[in-house]
Design a protein around this motif. Structure first.
Motif, short mmCIF file in Angstrom:
data_model
loop_
_atom_site.label_atom_id
_atom_site.label_comp_id
_atom_site.label_asym_id
_atom_site.label_seq_id
_atom_site.Cartn_x
_atom_site.Cartn_y
_atom_site.Cartn_z
N GLU A 46 37.57 12.56 55.60
CA GLU A 46 37.49 13.50 54.42
C GLU A 46 38.74 14.27 54.48
OE1 GLU A 46 32.80 14.16 53.50
OE2 GLU A 46 33.71 15.66 54.65
N GLU A 49 41.36 12.47 52.93
CA GLU A 49 41.03 12.57 51.35
C GLU A 49 41.41 14.09 50.82
OE1 GLU A 49 36.98 12.10 48.35
OE2 GLU A 49 36.81 11.57 50.56
N THR A 54 46.37 14.47 44.32
CA THR A 54 45.91 13.82 43.11
C THR A 54 46.22 14.85 42.25
OG1 THR A 54 43.61 15.05 43.37
CG2 THR A 54 44.00 12.66 43.94
N ASP A 56 44.30 16.23 39.99
CA ASP A 56 43.36 17.19 39.69
C ASP A 56 43.44 18.04 40.97
OD1 ASP A 56 42.09 15.43 41.40
OD2 ASP A 56 40.24 15.48 40.23
N ARG A 57 44.11 18.19 41.91
CA ARG A 57 44.03 18.93 43.11
C ARG A 57 43.96 20.35 42.75
NH1 ARG A 57 47.75 21.81 41.28
NH2 ARG A 57 50.07 22.05 42.03
N LYS A 307 37.24 20.44 36.38
CA LYS A 307 36.67 19.51 37.06
C LYS A 307 37.73 18.94 37.89
CE LYS A 307 33.06 18.54 33.86
NZ LYS A 307 32.37 17.19 33.02
N SER A 308 37.41 18.87 39.16
CA SER A 308 38.20 18.19 40.36
C SER A 308 37.43 17.34 41.42
CB SER A 308 38.88 19.27 41.08
OG SER A 308 39.76 18.79 42.14
N SER A 309 38.19 16.24 41.84
CA SER A 309 37.65 15.37 42.91
C SER A 309 37.48 16.05 44.04
CB SER A 309 38.40 14.15 42.88
OG SER A 309 39.68 14.38 43.44
N LYS A 310 38.42 17.10 44.11
CA LYS A 310 38.20 17.96 45.49
C LYS A 310 37.13 18.87 45.74
CE LYS A 310 42.18 16.20 46.41
NZ LYS A 310 42.65 14.99 47.35
N SER A 311 36.43 19.14 44.41
CA SER A 311 35.44 20.15 44.21
C SER A 311 34.33 20.12 45.37
CB SER A 311 34.72 20.47 42.98
OG SER A 311 35.86 20.96 42.09
N LYS A 312 34.06 18.89 45.68
CA LYS A 312 32.82 18.51 46.74
C LYS A 312 33.23 19.25 48.08
CE LYS A 312 34.76 13.99 47.91
NZ LYS A 312 34.69 12.65 47.76
#
Length: 321
Positions: A46, A49, A54, A56-57, A307-312
């Motif tokens: 992680e 990752e 990206t 959308d960072r 929205k971002s793939s990092k938000s998780k």
């Protein structure tokens, strides 16, 4: 309401809406209880990752020496806590060594500037260091004590990402062993200042994330030839702004950039306005290493994608008020 309210809009499904944070830097008497803005990275996979660039960072701040403010001294766990009550943050801290081989958080080789004690850190046993009180940057005595590296690693799990600056007299092996002992590999990256140092740390723990200095094409080439996988680099690009083209080249490789705005660039922000932090991010800085983490985070909040793939990795559902 304070200008430092709820710096990031990070929306994760299924989490409870938290109230606004009305505290100010250096204010310990907050009502209601301040929000903690957490970053939760649970494995080295992680971590890679999270730091993989990206489009959308989510731009972040890195609190230099933990982010001291009035009443909150550098390299103190209480100071780290104060910062994350205002913004998600990477926390940078320094590790020194006591006479009896205890790893402590301290920037200087001597104690005079940051504590009410005197002498060299390496000449005092930990029990002697522990009796001292930390001073804030105005040299006002606080009730806070010098923490150990182990205490910091325990505190930080599930809350922050660390970058660990190892002082010259401290063996890399000792710090890496502590990171292993507390299973902090996911959230504790090690700062290195040369290719040789980076290769040494990588040999001790091949999965650790490394902050590596890459300010120009020559330094980039050295790291490309180092044998250290690019997915484990976090590129510190120096304390002067790099060109958008150079940052873009690192991004094309999937590498996050850290711009050191501490010092002159922070002073420029004070003189000219915090908008310059926005410009740094727009020009390709992903992380701002700063002595003003709360103000810098407030300035760049407008650049956070909806929205971002990092938000998780962010552990709060927060609405900006």
């Amino acid at each position: 309401m304070s200008k430092f309210n709820n710096i990031f809009r990070i929306v994760l499904p299924g989490l409870i809406l938290l109230s606004c944070n009305t505290s100010k830097p250096g204010n310990t008497n907050t009502n209601p209880k301040p929000i903690e803005f957490r970053i939760g990275v649970e494995s080295t996979k992680e971590a890679k990752e999270f730091y993989s660039w990206t489009s959308d960072r989510i731009p972040l701040v890195s609190a230099h020496r933990g982010g001291p403010y009035p009443g909150f001294p550098e390299n103190a766990i209480e100071t780290f806590q104060n910062v994350i009550e205002h913004t998600p943050s990477i926390i940078e801290f320094d590790v020194a060594l006591s006479k009896d081989s205890v790893l402590v958080l301290m920037h200087d080789n001597t104690l005079e500037r940051t504590t009410n004690g005197s002498g060299k850190v390496i000449d005092l046993a930990f029990e002697e260091i522990r009796k001292l009180k930390l001073l804030d940057n105005d040299r006002k005595e606080t009730d806070f004590q010098v923490p150990t590296l182990e205490e910091a690693l325990i505190w930080g799990k599930g809350k922050v990402l660390f970058t660990v600056d190892i002082k010259r007299e401290v063996p890399f092996e000792m710090v890496v062993d502590a990171i292993k002992k507390y299973q902090a590999e996911a959230y504790a990256a090690v700062i290195t200042y040369s290719v040789d140092a980076a290769k040494k740390v990588h040999s001790l723990h091949p999965e650790l994330m490394l902050s590596v200095t890459i300010r120009n094409e020559e330094e980039l080439k050295r790291f490309e030839e180092s044998g250290i996988p690019v997915e484990q680099w976090i590129a510190f690009t120096g304390t002067s702004e790099r060109s958008p083209e150079f940052n873009a080249k690192l991004h094309e490789m999937g590498v996050f950039t850290i711009l050191g705005v501490l010092g002159n660039l922070d002073k420029s922000a004070v003189a000219r306005g915090d908008q310059i932090y926005v410009d740094f991010v727009k020009n390709g800085a992903d992380i701002l290493a700063t002595d003003r983490p709360i103000e810098a985070a407030e300035a760049i909040k407008s650049l956070i994608p909806e929205k971002s793939s990092k938000s998780k990795f962010f552990g709060n559902k927060v609405e900006i008020r």
